[in-house]
Design a protein around this motif. Structure first.
Motif, short mmCIF file in Angstrom:
data_model
loop_
_atom_site.label_atom_id
_atom_site.label_comp_id
_atom_site.label_asym_id
_atom_site.label_seq_id
_atom_site.Cartn_x
_atom_site.Cartn_y
_atom_site.Cartn_z
N ASN A 44 4.09 2.23 -1.08
CA ASN A 44 4.92 1.33 -0.27
C ASN A 44 5.28 0.11 -1.12
O ASN A 44 4.73 -0.97 -0.97
CB ASN A 44 4.15 0.93 1.00
N ARG A 45 6.23 0.31 -2.03
CA ARG A 45 6.61 -0.70 -3.02
C ARG A 45 7.02 -2.02 -2.38
O ARG A 45 6.73 -3.09 -2.89
CB ARG A 45 7.75 -0.15 -3.87
N PHE A 46 7.71 -1.99 -1.27
CA PHE A 46 8.26 -3.21 -0.69
C PHE A 46 7.53 -3.64 0.58
O PHE A 46 8.02 -4.48 1.32
CB PHE A 46 9.75 -3.03 -0.41
N LEU A 47 6.36 -3.05 0.83
CA LEU A 47 5.53 -3.40 1.99
C LEU A 47 6.36 -3.36 3.28
O LEU A 47 6.37 -4.32 4.05
CB LEU A 47 4.87 -4.76 1.78
N GLN A 48 7.01 -2.24 3.49
CA GLN A 48 7.86 -2.05 4.66
C GLN A 48 7.12 -1.30 5.76
O GLN A 48 6.11 -0.63 5.51
CB GLN A 48 9.11 -1.25 4.27
N ILE B 36 11.88 -2.91 -11.33
CA ILE B 36 11.42 -3.07 -12.71
C ILE B 36 10.21 -2.20 -13.02
O ILE B 36 10.09 -1.70 -14.15
CB ILE B 36 11.19 -4.57 -13.04
N ASP B 37 9.34 -1.95 -12.04
CA ASP B 37 8.20 -1.06 -12.32
C ASP B 37 8.65 0.38 -12.53
O ASP B 37 8.08 1.11 -13.32
CB ASP B 37 7.12 -1.17 -11.23
N GLY C 261 15.98 -9.87 -3.46
CA GLY C 261 15.22 -10.10 -2.25
C GLY C 261 13.97 -9.25 -2.10
O GLY C 261 13.16 -9.50 -1.22
N GLU C 262 13.81 -8.26 -2.95
CA GLU C 262 12.63 -7.39 -2.84
C GLU C 262 11.94 -7.17 -4.18
O GLU C 262 11.27 -6.17 -4.38
CB GLU C 262 13.02 -6.05 -2.22
N GLY C 263 12.13 -8.07 -5.09
CA GLY C 263 11.49 -7.95 -6.39
C GLY C 263 12.49 -7.74 -7.50
O GLY C 263 13.66 -7.42 -7.27
N LEU C 264 12.02 -7.92 -8.72
CA LEU C 264 12.88 -7.80 -9.89
C LEU C 264 13.38 -6.37 -10.07
O LEU C 264 12.65 -5.40 -9.83
CB LEU C 264 12.11 -8.24 -11.13
N CYS C 265 14.64 -6.27 -10.50
CA CYS C 265 15.22 -4.95 -10.74
C CYS C 265 16.33 -5.04 -11.77
O CYS C 265 16.87 -6.10 -12.05
CB CYS C 265 15.76 -4.36 -9.43
N LYS C 266 16.66 -3.89 -12.31
CA LYS C 266 17.87 -3.71 -13.10
C LYS C 266 18.92 -3.20 -12.13
O LYS C 266 18.60 -2.51 -11.15
CB LYS C 266 17.63 -2.69 -14.23
N HIS C 267 20.17 -3.50 -12.38
CA HIS C 267 21.21 -3.20 -11.38
C HIS C 267 22.56 -3.00 -12.06
O HIS C 267 22.79 -3.49 -13.18
CB HIS C 267 21.30 -4.36 -10.38
#
Length: 185
Positions: free
Chosen positions: A31-35, A110-111, A163-169
């Motif tokens: 649950n990466r984003f604790l949803q 990012i993970d 809004g939900e953590g670091l990412c590439k986009h």
């Protein structure tokens, strides 16, 4: 850019939804984003539909590719597949889905980005949402395959938090034609 459209059957939707519901209710997905459980099912469903859309695209183009373990659940939240698809020459493909009507980009947390893939394919689902912006499962009609980008392109883009953590986009409109990847199969 010419988009590829993939139409889903009712059976496709049921298959992807049942997988999503099973993997989340058995606590076998991180649950990466604790949803909430319902949001985890929705996101997993959208991701699985994206993967399945790519498989259907390969079939539509006359390319035989095995479904393999796409719908198998592996015990343990850390026991994940290392790629979604692999070309005959060993290039790894990760499918990313823009899953809400207002989404205009694909994002790679990012993970996940630390797990090296060669290509990232961007897919947008066509569906309706309810008053709380939740996907209406039986409204999904098709997927639009926008194209792909190379890992190197994402490495060169600044990491951001939407809004939900670091990412590439990358924006869907900036993806390259999917035909380049299809030629590798």
């Amino acid at each position: 850019m010419l988009l590829e459209s993939i139409k889903f059957s009712r059976d496709d939707l049921i298959k992807c939804y049942n997988f999503s519901k099973s993997i989340i209710s058995s606590s076998n997905q991180y649950n990466r984003f604790l949803q909430s459980q319902s949001m985890q099912i929705e996101r997993t469903f959208a991701g699985k539909l994206g993967e399945y859309a790519f498989l259907l695209l390969l079939d539509k183009k006359g390319i035989s590719y095995p479904e393999g373990d796409m719908f198998e659940i592996f015990n343990g939240q850390s026991n994940v597949d290392s790629f979604d698809f692999k070309t005959p020459v060993g290039k790894l493909i990760d499918i990313k889905v823009a899953s809400k009507p207002f989404h205009k980009r694909i994002m790679v947390p990012i993970d996940q980005f630390s797990l090296i893939k060669d290509y990232y394919v961007g897919i947008k689902l066509d569906f309706e949402v309810d008053s709380q912006s939740k996907l209406i499962i039986n409204s999904v009609k098709n997927a639009l395959i926008y194209g792909y980008c190379l890992r190197q392109e994402l490495e060169n883009i600044q990491t951001r938090d939407f809004g939900e953590g670091l990412c590439k986009h990358i924006l869907l409109k900036d993806l390259q034609s999917i035909d380049v990847i299809l030629e590798q199969f």
